[in-house]
Design an enzyme around this catalytic site. Structure first.
Site, PDB file in Angstrom:
ATOM      1  N   HIS A  44       0.829  -1.208   0.000  1.00 41.90           N
ATOM      2  CA  HIS A  44       0.000   0.000   0.000  1.00 41.90           C
ATOM      3  C   HIS A  44       0.867   1.264   0.000  1.00 41.90           C
ATOM      4  CE1 HIS A  44      -3.904   1.940   1.798  1.00 41.90           C
ATOM      5  NE2 HIS A  44      -3.267   2.767   0.983  1.00 41.90           N
ATOM      6  N   PHE A  47       2.922   6.497  -4.582  1.00 41.73           N
ATOM      7  CA  PHE A  47       4.140   7.128  -5.080  1.00 41.73           C
ATOM      8  C   PHE A  47       3.820   8.247  -6.077  1.00 41.73           C
ATOM      9  CE2 PHE A  47       7.376   3.511  -3.930  1.00 41.73           C
ATOM     10  CZ  PHE A  47       7.303   3.901  -2.604  1.00 41.73           C
ATOM     11  N   ARG A  48       2.514   8.488  -6.298  1.00 44.79           N
ATOM     12  CA  ARG A  48       2.054   9.762  -6.880  1.00 44.79           C
ATOM     13  C   ARG A  48       2.391  10.003  -8.343  1.00 44.79           C
ATOM     14  NH1 ARG A  48      -1.191  10.623  -2.824  1.00 44.79           N
ATOM     15  NH2 ARG A  48      -0.368  11.467  -0.890  1.00 44.79           N
ATOM     16  N   ASN A  78      -4.845   6.262  -7.120  1.00 47.72           N
ATOM     17  CA  ASN A  78      -5.351   7.640  -7.074  1.00 47.72           C
ATOM     18  C   ASN A  78      -4.306   8.639  -7.554  1.00 47.72           C
ATOM     19  OD1 ASN A  78      -3.832   7.143  -4.762  1.00 47.72           O
ATOM     20  ND2 ASN A  78      -4.966   8.579  -3.488  1.00 47.72           N
ATOM     21  N   HIS A 161     -10.988   0.788   0.830  1.00 47.87           N
ATOM     22  CA  HIS A 161     -10.898   1.909   1.779  1.00 47.87           C
ATOM     23  C   HIS A 161     -12.302   2.107   2.326  1.00 47.87           C
ATOM     24  CE1 HIS A 161      -9.361   6.163   2.855  1.00 47.87           C
ATOM     25  NE2 HIS A 161     -10.538   6.002   3.434  1.00 47.87           N
ATOM     26  N   HIS A 223      -6.081  -0.196   5.875  1.00 49.24           N
ATOM     27  CA  HIS A 223      -5.876   0.639   7.064  1.00 49.24           C
ATOM     28  C   HIS A 223      -7.032   0.618   8.070  1.00 49.24           C
ATOM     29  CE1 HIS A 223      -8.046   3.209   4.315  1.00 49.24           C
ATOM     30  NE2 HIS A 223      -6.985   3.640   3.678  1.00 49.24           N
ATOM     31  N   ASP A 296       0.765   2.688   3.698  1.00 50.16           N
ATOM     32  CA  ASP A 296      -0.053   3.797   3.200  1.00 50.16           C
ATOM     33  C   ASP A 296       0.816   5.049   3.073  1.00 50.16           C
ATOM     34  OD1 ASP A 296      -2.159   5.167   2.197  1.00 50.16           O
ATOM     35  OD2 ASP A 296      -3.371   5.164   4.014  1.00 50.16           O
ATOM     36  N   HIS A 300       2.871  14.294   1.496  1.00 52.71           N
ATOM     37  CA  HIS A 300       2.475  15.639   1.054  1.00 52.71           C
ATOM     38  C   HIS A 300       3.574  16.576   1.526  1.00 52.71           C
ATOM     39  CE1 HIS A 300      -1.574  14.296  -0.007  1.00 52.71           C
ATOM     40  NE2 HIS A 300      -1.590  13.632   1.126  1.00 52.71           N
TER      41      HIS A 300
HETATM   42  O1  DOR Z   1      -4.431   9.737   4.405  1.00 48.75           O
HETATM   43  C1  DOR Z   1      -4.587   9.276   3.281  1.00 48.75           C
HETATM   44  N1  DOR Z   1      -3.864   9.722   2.231  1.00 48.75           N
HETATM   45  N2  DOR Z   1      -5.502   8.327   3.077  1.00 48.75           N
HETATM   46  C2  DOR Z   1      -5.855   7.920   1.847  1.00 48.75           C
HETATM   47  O2  DOR Z   1      -6.726   7.123   1.727  1.00 48.75           O
HETATM   48  C3  DOR Z   1      -5.201   8.497   0.658  1.00 48.75           C
HETATM   49  C4  DOR Z   1      -3.899   9.046   0.988  1.00 48.75           C
HETATM   50  C5  DOR Z   1      -3.331   9.916  -0.108  1.00 48.75           C
HETATM   51  O3  DOR Z   1      -3.283   9.464  -1.251  1.00 48.75           O
HETATM   52  O4  DOR Z   1      -2.911  11.033   0.180  1.00 48.75           O
HETATM   53 ZN    ZN Z   2      -3.821   4.701   0.835  1.00 43.57          ZN
END
Ligand code: DOR
Ligand code: ZN
Length: 429
Positions: A44, A47-48, A78, A161, A223, A296, A300
């Site tokens: 999980h 890596f954006r 995502n 989720h 999670h 997870d 950011h």
């Molecule tokens: O805190 C979180 N950040 N929970 C998520 O489900 C997504 C993740 C994110 O991609 O920033």
């Molecule tokens: Zn996640």
């Protein structure tokens, strides 16, 4: 050929060739006094890439993972564009293969309309379902049963989720209004776990389990954070429903009380919970109800986290601290080293059907993480390789650190430096 000389010698090139006593090879490495684990599989990560490269990316993300003892990472969909079409999956595949220094897999995202795409997606570990919204645009509000059934036809688990979107919206509105009148009382520290409550998580997990039962499909609950979810999952497992459970390091090692110190840096979805919930997660872990620890890893940047509570994004980095946190906990007898191996190596490989990974066994990939159980070091942001350069565990003094990491036989971390290597996509059964 290299041999890692330890309690059992392990002879390997890109694969593990032999395990035994007194093995010989051109090169050898003395591991006596240390513990050789299968490389960790983090099922999980965020890596954006593509679309969020200012926060992370596979170059920095995979280096950070190797630094943390992880040799295979499974990325969430995502991204931008989201990984919800075959075209986006193929694009991401090329991109990641050109950048990752460790092996990888790509979860496929569900939408209300992409059942046909799910059917065509090849070599995926799971179908990820956001029942509650988080970072990015992914949210599944309709057709959940058809998505679970589509995943079943591919023999893939739905990776869920579970947070009830209706409840999140309702309580966001309520607390936003209250916070506007009284911002001091309604800060990140108090409000986040009220906006995204225990009930919202538990309700949604129960619903997911009911739908999974109807679809006859496996689900992996992402999670889990609450005592309620631990109880619901234990009950479902007893009833023979094919559900498995993930917890994150931050939900095991932090509580809602830490929000005072962390502010938005502790803002994650689902939120950090009470001491009672955390104790229930540990009890579930020791009882064998928890199946995987996934980080997870959701980085950011500081500037983004420094915004006001309502604007700050949720998520924290985790790949470089998960193993030391767990090893330190094992030194305090909170779990066993066998648990670490089960939760971070064997079970992720089994649940997501990853071929030739998760074990030190002949014929398996030579993904190996050597740990020094006696090494004591503090977490220091400036030493971390993740792009965001901060950690909620800053300053924590942890006992047990990875000191060498091999990915398919290539040394990718020598104890000081991360060494480039060509990561490959893992194969999923
Ligand atoms: O805190 C979180 N950040 N929970 C998520 O489900 C997504 C993740 C994110 O991609 O920033
Ligand atoms: Zn996640």
């Amino acid at each position: 050929m290299l041999v890692a000389v330890g309690e059992r010698d392990v002879l390997f090139d890109s694969k593990i060739r032999k395990i035994g006593k007194n093995l010989r090879a051109d090169e050898s490495f003395d591991c006596r006094g240390m513990l050789l684990l299968p490389g960790l599989i983090d099922s999980h990560v965020h890596f954006r890439e593509p679309g969020g490269e200012h926060k992370e990316g596979w170059e920095t993300g995979s280096r950070a993972a190797a630094h943390g003892g992880i040799t295979c990472a499974l990325d969430m969909p995502n991204t931008s564009p989201p990984t919800t079409t075959v075209a986006a999956l193929e694009q991401k595949r090329k991109l990641v293969a050109s950048k990752s220094i460790i092996d990888f897999g790509l979860h496929f995202g569900a939408t209300s309309e992409n059942v046909a795409e799910i059917a065509k997606a090849r070599n995926i570990p799971s179908v990820k379902v956001f029942l509650g919204s988080s970072t990015g645009s992914l949210l599944l509000e309709e057709n959940i049963l058809s998505v679970f059934s589509a995943a079943k036809r591919k023999m893939k688990p739905a990776f869920v989720h579970a947070e009830d979107e209706g409840a999140i919206r309702k309580f966001s509105d309520v607390f936003r209004k209250r916070a506007a009148l009284n911002p001091k009382t309604y800060s990140a520290a108090t409000v986040h776990a009220m906006v995204r409550s225990n009930e919202a998580a538990a309700e949604s997990a129960s619903r997911a389990i009911r739908i999974a039962e109807k679809a006859g499909n496996r689900i992996h609950l992402a999670h889990c954070t609450t005592a309620e979810e631990a109880a619901i999952t234990a009950r479902a497992k007893k009833a023979g429903i094919p559900v498995t459970m993930e917890v994150t390091p931050h939900h095991l090692f932090l509580t809602a009380g830490d929000m005072k110190k962390l502010g938005n840096y502790g803002k994650v979805n689902p939120p950090l919970r009470s001491k009672k919930d955390v104790a229930a997660l540990w009890a579930a872990l020791r009882a064998g109800v928890v199946d995987t620890v996934g980080t997870d890893h959701a980085p950011h940047m500081r500037g983004e986290k420094d915004a006001d509570y309502w604007a700050a994004p949720s998520g924290m980095p985790g790949v470089e601290t998960v193993l030391p946190l767990l090893l330190d906990a094992s030194s305090k007898r909170m779990l066993s080293l066998g648990d670490v191996q089960r939760l971070c190596c064997e079970n992720p490989a089994r649940i997501f059907g990853i071929k030739n990974k998760g074990k030190i066994a002949v014929g398996y990939d030579a993904d190996l993480t050597l740990v020094d159980l006696k090494k004591v070091k503090r977490v220091r942001a400036e030493e971390l390789l993740a792009k965001c350069k901060w950690s909620a565990f800053e300053g924590a003094r942890l006992k047990g650190w990875p000191v060498r990491v091999w990915s398919r036989g290539a040394l990718v971390f020598d104890g000081e430096t991360v060494i480039p290597h060509e990561g490959k996509e893992a194969s999923f059964k």
